[in-house]
Scaffold this motif. Structure first.
Motif, mmCIF file in Angstrom:
data_model
loop_
_atom_site.group_PDB
_atom_site.id
_atom_site.type_symbol
_atom_site.label_atom_id
_atom_site.label_comp_id
_atom_site.label_asym_id
_atom_site.label_seq_id
_atom_site.Cartn_x
_atom_site.Cartn_y
_atom_site.Cartn_z
ATOM 1 N N PRO A 207 55.420 17.585 20.959
ATOM 2 C CA PRO A 207 54.662 18.752 20.508
ATOM 3 C C PRO A 207 53.585 18.369 19.488
ATOM 4 C CG PRO A 207 56.857 18.702 19.506
ATOM 5 C CD PRO A 207 56.817 17.578 20.503
ATOM 6 N N ALA A 208 52.646 19.275 19.258
ATOM 7 C CA ALA A 208 51.523 18.979 18.362
ATOM 8 C C ALA A 208 51.999 18.663 16.946
ATOM 9 C CB ALA A 208 50.561 20.160 18.347
ATOM 10 N N ASP A 209 53.154 19.257 16.552
ATOM 11 C CA ASP A 209 53.630 19.019 15.177
ATOM 12 C C ASP A 209 54.606 17.850 15.101
ATOM 13 O OD1 ASP A 209 55.764 20.146 16.476
ATOM 14 O OD2 ASP A 209 56.195 21.662 14.941
ATOM 15 N N TYR A 210 54.532 16.927 16.057
ATOM 16 C CA TYR A 210 55.412 15.750 16.035
ATOM 17 C C TYR A 210 54.792 14.715 15.090
ATOM 18 C CZ TYR A 210 59.051 12.783 18.155
ATOM 19 O OH TYR A 210 60.162 12.004 18.395
ATOM 20 N N THR A 211 55.479 14.424 14.002
ATOM 21 C CA THR A 211 54.888 13.601 12.933
ATOM 22 C C THR A 211 55.381 12.155 12.967
ATOM 23 O OG1 THR A 211 56.719 14.121 11.474
ATOM 24 C CG2 THR A 211 54.843 15.619 11.400
ATOM 25 N N ASP A 212 54.795 11.313 12.113
ATOM 26 C CA ASP A 212 55.261 9.924 11.976
ATOM 27 C C ASP A 212 56.740 9.906 11.580
ATOM 28 O OD1 ASP A 212 52.770 9.063 12.597
ATOM 29 O OD2 ASP A 212 52.211 8.428 10.571
ATOM 30 N N ARG A 213 57.123 10.872 10.777
ATOM 31 C CA ARG A 213 58.529 10.946 10.367
ATOM 32 C C ARG A 213 59.416 11.188 11.589
ATOM 33 N NH1 ARG A 213 62.533 14.389 8.969
ATOM 34 N NH2 ARG A 213 63.879 13.706 7.252
ATOM 35 N N ASP A 214 58.953 12.018 12.519
ATOM 36 C CA ASP A 214 59.750 12.292 13.722
ATOM 37 C C ASP A 214 59.893 11.048 14.603
ATOM 38 O OD1 ASP A 214 60.072 14.936 12.920
ATOM 39 O OD2 ASP A 214 58.203 15.552 13.875
ATOM 40 N N TRP A 215 58.821 10.250 14.711
ATOM 41 C CA TRP A 215 58.923 8.991 15.465
ATOM 42 C C TRP A 215 59.969 8.090 14.832
ATOM 43 C CZ3 TRP A 215 57.029 8.866 20.100
ATOM 44 C CH2 TRP A 215 55.799 9.473 20.418
ATOM 45 N N LEU A 216 59.897 7.974 13.486
ATOM 46 C CA LEU A 216 60.836 7.102 12.780
ATOM 47 C C LEU A 216 62.264 7.631 12.868
ATOM 48 C CD1 LEU A 216 58.629 6.180 9.696
ATOM 49 C CD2 LEU A 216 59.479 4.604 11.444
ATOM 50 N N LEU A 217 62.387 8.952 12.825
ATOM 51 C CA LEU A 217 63.705 9.583 12.938
ATOM 52 C C LEU A 217 64.342 9.217 14.283
ATOM 53 C CD1 LEU A 217 65.458 11.537 11.265
ATOM 54 C CD2 LEU A 217 64.345 13.428 12.452
ATOM 55 N N ALA A 218 63.534 9.243 15.351
ATOM 56 C CA ALA A 218 64.049 8.911 16.688
ATOM 57 C C ALA A 218 64.378 7.421 16.782
ATOM 58 C CB ALA A 218 63.028 9.291 17.758
ATOM 59 N N LEU A 219 63.441 6.555 16.352
ATOM 60 C CA LEU A 219 63.593 5.123 16.605
ATOM 61 C C LEU A 219 64.486 4.406 15.583
ATOM 62 C CD1 LEU A 219 59.931 4.653 17.724
ATOM 63 C CD2 LEU A 219 61.911 4.075 19.130
ATOM 64 N N ARG A 220 64.497 4.870 14.342
ATOM 65 C CA ARG A 220 65.350 4.203 13.343
ATOM 66 C C ARG A 220 66.719 4.860 13.227
ATOM 67 N NH1 ARG A 220 61.916 1.125 9.327
ATOM 68 N NH2 ARG A 220 62.018 -0.871 10.425
#
Ligand code: HEC
Ligand code: HEC
Length: 291
Positions: A102-115
């Protein structure tokens, strides 16, 4: 006499059925509770690059860590598993297209998923093997995210994950690694970054992406994929003990072994390992030889 036997067998069957139902009910509740658990983790933030060298490095990481097997080579999402009684799980569309991030997917969300293996809403991601990725260096993870963010949008709406009765039981008894977040040390902090090079130390770092199938000790065992073939030992007590570096590299590039077998890409993803550089394969070989 016959009536007595029938009564007894009827009783035993009733007890068995009740037992199975109670067992299933417990499994169902257990799995549901772990799926609904909200994780409150502290996401350590760092700057995600956006230059072309980082994006290119990220594309190499995407191609060599198996992401494409579950998310598609175009990042648009792909079926991981769709078998009635086990369940339906799709690798999500990672692009900005319809059905994607979604448009509000942030760098924090990427890190939350991958880390951490956690989704934006705090619940755990299913099957996504973040336990193989969370120890990536900030530099590698940053490049990977730079690549993911730069991907061409694809429109592909995949079905939400669902589990069938067999999938529930297999997860409940730990036969499917359903919830990777449970296997992650959420307080992990990176140490000194590992220098890239043809060294056993760098090989150990790269071997993280082999541990999901070959097990943390790399001695192999039952497949984590339901119905998958037995995963072989890749320490010196297996064929690695006999193969030269050249032979090892040829196996990972072609899937063909010195003893004349052809590994199927569906069993051992050699099309992925074929994309590793010579330096990376040498590093892996040198590390495996130390085990
Ligand atoms: C074994 C299959 C598999 C592999 C390999 C895999 N993923 Fe996933 N990934 C999934 C599944 C399935 C989901 C969706 C899980 C869900 O919705 O519960 C997912 C979710 C994600 C998400 C979160 C999307 C969201 O909804 O927040 C990101 C980001 C992601 N994967 C990136 C990657 C990257 C990058 C790689 C490689 C380094 C990778 N994945 C490797 C299966 C996989
Ligand atoms: C998706 C699961 C999976 C992943 C990820 C995976 N492997 Fe494998 N690998 C297998 C399976 C299964 C076999 C056995 C295939 C067979 O016997 O036909 C195998 C076989 C091998 C073999 C051949 C061993 C022999 O004695 O024939 C080597 C070498 C190997 N893997 C190395 C690696 C390395 C190195 C990595 C990480 C970069 C890796 N594998 C990642 C599943 C996997």
């Amino acid at each position: 006499m016959l009536r007595k036997i029938l009564k007894w067998t009827g009783g035993i069957i009733a007890v068995l059925i009740t037992g199975v139902l109670i067992f299933y009910f417990i499994m169902h509740i257990m799995v549901k509770n772990s799926r609904d658990k909200i994780y409150n983790v502290e996401v350590r933030m760092f700057d995600i690059p956006s230059d072309s060298a980082s994006i290119a490095a990220g594309a190499h990481i995407y191609a060599t860590r198996g992401c494409g097997d579950c998310h598609g080579t175009d990042l648009g999402g792909k079926k991981f598993l769709d078998e009635g009684p086990i369940g339906r799980i799709y690798g999500t569309n990672l692009t900005r297209g319809k059905g994607g991030r979604p448009a509000d997917y942030t760098d924090r969300d990427w890190l939350l998923a991958l880390r951490h293996g956690i989704r934006k809403d705090g619940k755990p991601l299913l099957v996504m093997p973040s336990y193989e990725y969370y120890k990536m260096t900030d530099a590698d993870l940053g490049s990977l995210i730079a690549y993911l963010k730069s991907a061409t949008p694809r429109d592909n709406e995949t079905a939400a994950p669902s589990l069938g009765p067999l999938g529930t039981v297999l997860s409940g008894i730990g036969q499917i690694p359903l919830i990777p977040a449970e296997k992650i040390d959420h307080a992990w902090q990176p140490g000194t970054p590992i220098a890239k090079g043809p060294t056993a130390e760098y090989g150990q770092y790269l071997s993280m992406s082999c541990t999901g199938c070959h097990k943390p000790n790399l001695k192999g065992g039952e497949s984590p994929i339901p119905g998958g073939v037995f995963v072989r030992d890749i320490t010196p007590s297996g064929n690695i003990g006999k193969w030269s570096e050249k032979e090892f590299i040829a196996v990972l590039r072609t899937g063909n072994t010195p003893d004349g077998r052809s590994l199927k890409n569906d069993d051992m993803p050699w099309q992925m390992t074929s994309k590793y550089s010579d330096e990376e394969l040498t590093a892996l070989y040198r590390y495996l030889k130390t085990l």
